[in-house]
Design an enzyme around this catalytic site. Structure first.
Site, mmCIF file in Angstrom:
data_model
loop_
_atom_site.group_PDB
_atom_site.id
_atom_site.type_symbol
_atom_site.label_atom_id
_atom_site.label_comp_id
_atom_site.label_asym_id
_atom_site.label_seq_id
_atom_site.Cartn_x
_atom_site.Cartn_y
_atom_site.Cartn_z
ATOM 1 N N HIS A 175 0.846 -1.189 0.000
ATOM 2 C CA HIS A 175 0.000 0.000 0.000
ATOM 3 C C HIS A 175 0.879 1.237 0.000
ATOM 4 O O HIS A 175 1.870 1.325 0.726
ATOM 5 C CB HIS A 175 -0.900 0.036 1.233
ATOM 6 N N ASP A 179 -15.445 1.279 6.947
ATOM 7 C CA ASP A 179 -14.487 2.326 6.591
ATOM 8 C C ASP A 179 -15.080 3.309 5.595
ATOM 9 O O ASP A 179 -14.906 4.521 5.726
ATOM 10 C CB ASP A 179 -13.209 1.702 6.010
ATOM 11 N N ARG A 230 -16.263 11.456 8.078
ATOM 12 C CA ARG A 230 -15.075 12.229 8.461
ATOM 13 C C ARG A 230 -14.836 13.368 7.477
ATOM 14 O O ARG A 230 -14.415 14.465 7.863
ATOM 15 C CB ARG A 230 -13.843 11.317 8.504
ATOM 16 N N SER A 264 -8.255 3.285 8.977
ATOM 17 C CA SER A 264 -8.878 3.273 7.657
ATOM 18 C C SER A 264 -8.037 2.474 6.670
ATOM 19 O O SER A 264 -8.551 1.602 5.955
ATOM 20 C CB SER A 264 -9.061 4.709 7.163
ATOM 21 N N LYS A 293 -8.669 -2.198 5.538
ATOM 22 C CA LYS A 293 -8.775 -2.797 4.202
ATOM 23 C C LYS A 293 -7.645 -3.787 3.950
ATOM 24 O O LYS A 293 -7.832 -4.808 3.287
ATOM 25 C CB LYS A 293 -8.788 -1.695 3.138
#
Length: 433
Positions: free
Chosen positions: A83, A162, A169, A184, A188
């Site tokens: 990521h 999320d 948010r 968050s 995932k």
């Protein structure tokens, strides 16, 4: 349920830690629609102001991960996910994932589309006609097992809490909160099922985390969450003051990724991909020196490129594009931004480049907008290189001059020339594991 929610809001408002059961009451209740927006908004603001403890953040992440489907990758060997927190010209997934597949790892990955000035991996891959991110689960797992690489779009059933929390948010000024950011991202990743996770935390002008301290804080939080969940997680903090590589824009970035897979890519992009591959192998116990040699070899012996070609073909793409780059749609218009004086390139602001691609049509302001894959920006010079007055430093690829004026202004404002060569800045700023 709503009767006890004020007590939980009050508890966090007063700086106390939640139990996992309490977090389930809040988060799963909100996901089901039992907890109204106004109560969840109050709780998010309490978290924003009071923060969360490490175990509390890990519990929140697991509750979010378990709010929907959990991908079972247990039958696949050596599963790895990667990521990036987002940047400009960041095409590392296009290179790193086939490298990892060539190294005997399995990458069964979910990726997203770009929003604002950060490009999405799926948008870039869709520069190749026919390629699709829509795979049935059985096909996804079979391809991952046979090729070592499969990539699909993020499912709405993956960590649905999320998605709902982020939307709230976004309209309650609670996005910029470390435990909420970390949970968050990692919810995932945990729901996606990979055992090893490598994180590329971008720091600088073109990144969400502007300072090294902020980046370290996020990296440590995410690594801690992963470790508490029994995953092998490592993070690399990398510079995003200047775009990565030379290309920004969807088709242009795929072209640069292909050059890198052939062993002909820019130094910074190549070094980052090698470093991330080493982190993945080292997390599984491999010696770092041996891992580096093996990672570099995949870019020289054609094995990573072969994995990429097979991956494109398996997901419906025209694999001839991998070997005949003239087929790519690249916008025909050209315009250069030149050096106003002789000297050295001291800075090329990554955010300015990202915004330039956006106004040219290569990005989207809102989800679902169409994009032009062929437009973008090329860095003809990088910081530290000498340049003469009037020489091109940046090249704009545009279509019918759409956004050309705004892109030129952004790039001109983001370019800095100095009389003295700037001190070289490291690409890799830190590691956390």
């Amino acid at each position: 349920m709503t009767a006890i929610i004020p007590d939980l809001i009050r508890k966090k408002r007063d700086g106390q830690e939640h139990t996992r059961d309490e977090l389930e009451t809040l988060v799963l209740g909100y996901t089901r629609g039992d907890v109204p927006d106004y109560q969840m908004s109050a709780w998010l603001m309490a978290v924003f102001l009071r923060g969360m403890a490490e175990q509390e953040t890990a519990d929140l992440t697991m509750v979010m991960a378990e709010s929907g489907d959990l991908m079972n990758l247990g039958d696949l060997p050596r599963t790895v996910d990667k990521h990036s927190t987002g940047g400009v010209g960041d095409k590392t997934s296009l290179i790193l994932t086939p490298m990892l597949a060539a190294l005997g790892q399995t990458v069964a990955k979910m990726s997203g589309r770009g929003l604002a000035h950060t490009g999405g991996t799926i948008d870039k891959l869709e520069s190749i006609p026919g390629w699709t991110s829509e795979l049935e689960e059985e096909q996804f797992l079979t391809q991952a097992r046979e090729i070592g690489l499969a990539l699909v779009g993020q499912s709405k059933d993956l960590a649905p809490a999320d998605g709902k929390l982020y939307a709230l948010r976004d309209v309650t000024a609670t996005v910029d909160c470390l435990p909420l950011i970390a949970s968050s991202i990692m919810s995932k990743k945990l729901a996606s099922g990979a055992h090893t996770v490598v994180l590329d935390v971008k720091v600088g002008a073109g990144a969400f985390m502007r300072t090294l301290d902020a980046g370290r804080g996020l990296a440590r939080a995410m690594v801690d969450i992963g470790n508490r969940a029994g995953r092998q997680v490592r993070a690399v903090l990398t510079d995003m003051d200047t775009p990565l590589g030379h290309m920004a824009g969807n088709s242009l970035e795929v072209l640069e990724a292909l050059a890198t897979l052939r062993g002909e890519g820019p130094t910074d992009l190549t070094e980052l991909c090698v470093a991330l591959a080493v982190e993945a192998l080292a997390a599984q116990g491999e010696d770092e020196t041996a891992a580096e040699a093996r990672a570099r070899a995949t870019l020289q012996d054609g094995s990573a490129l072969a994995k990429f070609r097979a991956f494109i073909a398996s997901q419906g793409g025209d694999a001839t594009y991998v070997d005949d780059i003239s087929k790519f749609d690249v916008a025909p218009g050209r315009a250069d931004v030149t050096a106003p004086e002789s000297g050295f390139v001291a800075g090329i602001d990554a955010l300015s480049v990202g915004r330039a691609v956006l106004v040219l049509g290569g990005g989207r302001e809102r989800k679902g907008e169409a994009i032009d894959h062929g437009v973008g920006v090329e860095l003809l010079r990088k910081p530290g290189e000498a340049v003469q007055a009037g020489e091109p430093v940046l090249r704009i690829y545009h279509r019918d001059a759409r956004g050309l004026g705004a892109a030129t202004r952004l790039l001109t404002e983001g370019l800095t020339i100095s009389a003295q060569a700037p001190a070289p800045e490291p690409l890799i700023l830190d590691r956390v594991f």
